[in-house]
Enzyme design. Structure first.
Site, mmCIF file in Angstrom:
data_model
loop_
_atom_site.group_PDB
_atom_site.id
_atom_site.type_symbol
_atom_site.label_atom_id
_atom_site.label_comp_id
_atom_site.label_asym_id
_atom_site.label_seq_id
_atom_site.Cartn_x
_atom_site.Cartn_y
_atom_site.Cartn_z
ATOM 1 N N HIS A 77 1.143 5.492 5.870
ATOM 2 C CA HIS A 77 0.822 5.655 4.454
ATOM 3 C C HIS A 77 1.010 7.093 3.991
ATOM 4 C CE1 HIS A 77 -1.467 1.987 5.583
ATOM 5 N NE2 HIS A 77 -0.931 1.576 4.428
ATOM 6 N N SER A 85 0.804 -1.228 0.000
ATOM 7 C CA SER A 85 0.000 0.000 0.000
ATOM 8 C C SER A 85 0.830 1.268 0.000
ATOM 9 C CB SER A 85 -0.928 0.012 1.218
ATOM 10 O OG SER A 85 -0.190 -0.122 2.419
ATOM 11 N N ASP A 116 -2.479 8.919 10.117
ATOM 12 C CA ASP A 116 -2.002 7.637 9.590
ATOM 13 C C ASP A 116 -0.506 7.807 9.367
ATOM 14 O OD1 ASP A 116 -1.209 5.459 8.080
ATOM 15 O OD2 ASP A 116 -2.938 5.509 6.739
#
Length: 372
Positions: free
Chosen positions: A346, A175, A343
């Site tokens: 990411h 990701s 986050d």
């Protein structure tokens, strides 16, 4: 602009010099310049296009306007499924532009392998290049996450009479590497999505085969490596960045197992003549010590990646260290601005772009063929 596909000898031909085939799928109105294709339209040779098994297709509504107002759904899916949309094409190299219908996440397969991994969201758009050597494109929408694998439109443009892609940089990862949609303005990003901005497009095309949550075993066994091996050849590069999810206990993949799976992929890719490049993952936004130095060198099976690069004599992009130096130069607060809100793993679009720049700069510094 081509608006019909037919030939007196039973094979399709493009009646305009542009060599563009445009299809608008679904049961609604057809956009000007497009060929309307309902889910009930079966392939036949004289027509030159249609569904191989229309009984496994259905017309559905779309989420947007114009050609994206309706779509077809592939009920039977899988990269090896014969439930495909077939188009007769003269052999050569083509660019295929795909517009999805209403869907959560859909992958595109053609010629029995993945071409685009996990297009996300309604009316998502992406494209890929593909050599046609048997006179026909066989394409379908297939598993991503969700249930509706849909296609609103397809645009096929001939690039060359030679059925050979130009040199390619393939990317495998998770990701932090994969594409996010819409490609032009996604909030989140993976560095593979932006690498082409820093690469000579006259020399290379970039094919990002990374996907969210991926581990080495999954990348090798679930179709992504297969897609690379189908096309990779001498002069191509395959960048592999895995390890983040592999080190998660829930995936039951030890560092030793991870290393041997990665080694197996390296061997398979080398057998095609392509060059493998290993990359270590960047750290978290919060990996600053008390001296405001960013460091994440012990994360995510990095020692195995370093050892493997040396043992298999393949180039290494130590993005872990490169990104830490960059983050340290920016400081903790500015580094947070490169990640998704709340986050710390990411990157957002800006952060992924910076990571792509670091990757490209390191490739150039290694003086590998094709990189300035």
């Amino acid at each position: 602009m081509t608006t019909a596909l037919f030939s007196e000898v039973g094979k399709p031909e493009v009646r305009a010099a542009t060599k563009i085939y445009k299809f608008d799928f679904g049961s609604g109105s057809v956009e000007p310049g497009y060929i309307g294709v309902s889910a009930t339209m079966a392939y036949n040779r004289s027509q030159g296009y249609g569904f191989n098994t229309p009984e496994n297709m259905k017309n559905v509504t779309g989420q947007d306007t114009g050609m994206a107002s309706d779509a077809v759904q592939f009920v039977t899916v899988g990269t090896k499924s014969n439930n495909t949309f077939n188009v007769d094409l003269p052999n050569g190299l083509y660019e295929v532009k795909v517009t999805l219908g209403k869907t959560g996440r859909t992958s595109i397969a053609a010629e029995g392998v993945y071409q685009i991994i996990n297009m996300m969201g309604d009316s998502a758009v992406d494209k890929f290049q593909i050599p046609i050597t048997d006179g026909q494109l066989n394409i379908l929408a297939t598993e991503g996450k969700g249930a509706a694998y849909t296609l609103s439109a397809l645009e096929i443009s001939k690039i060359s009479h030679r059925a050979v892609t130009r040199r390619t940089i393939y990317i495998g990862g998770d990701s932090t590497v994969c594409n996010y949609y819409p490609l032009v303005n996604s909030v989140q990003g993976g560095w593979g999505q932006f690498l082409s901005q820093f690469i000579d497009g006259n020399t290379f095309q970039v094919r990002n085969m990374a996907s969210e949550g991926q581990i080495a075993r999954g990348f090798r066994d679930d179709g992504q490596l297969e897609a690379i091996l189908k096309y990779a050849r001498s002069g191509d590069y395959v960048i592999l960045q895995l390890g983040i999810n592999d080190s998660n206990l829930k995936n039951e993949e030890t560092e030793a197992e991870f290393k041997e799976i990665m080694r197996d992929m390296i061997i398979q890719i080398k057998s095609k003549g392509a060059t493998v490049i290993l990359s270590t993952p960047q750290g978290r936004a919060t990996d600053f010590n008390s001296n405001n130095v960013h460091t994440a060198e012990n994360r995510w099976y990095r020692p195995a990646i370093l050892a493997l690069a040396k043992e298999e004599n393949v180039p290494l992009i130590d993005l872990n260290v490169l990104s830490s130096a960059y983050f340290t130069s920016r400081g903790p607060e500015a580094t947070l601005a490169l990640y998704m809100t709340k986050d710390y793993l990411h990157p957002n679009r800006s952060g992924a772009t910076e990571l792509a720049r670091l990757v490209a700069e390191d490739l150039a510094n290694k003086e590998l063929d094709g990189f300035n």
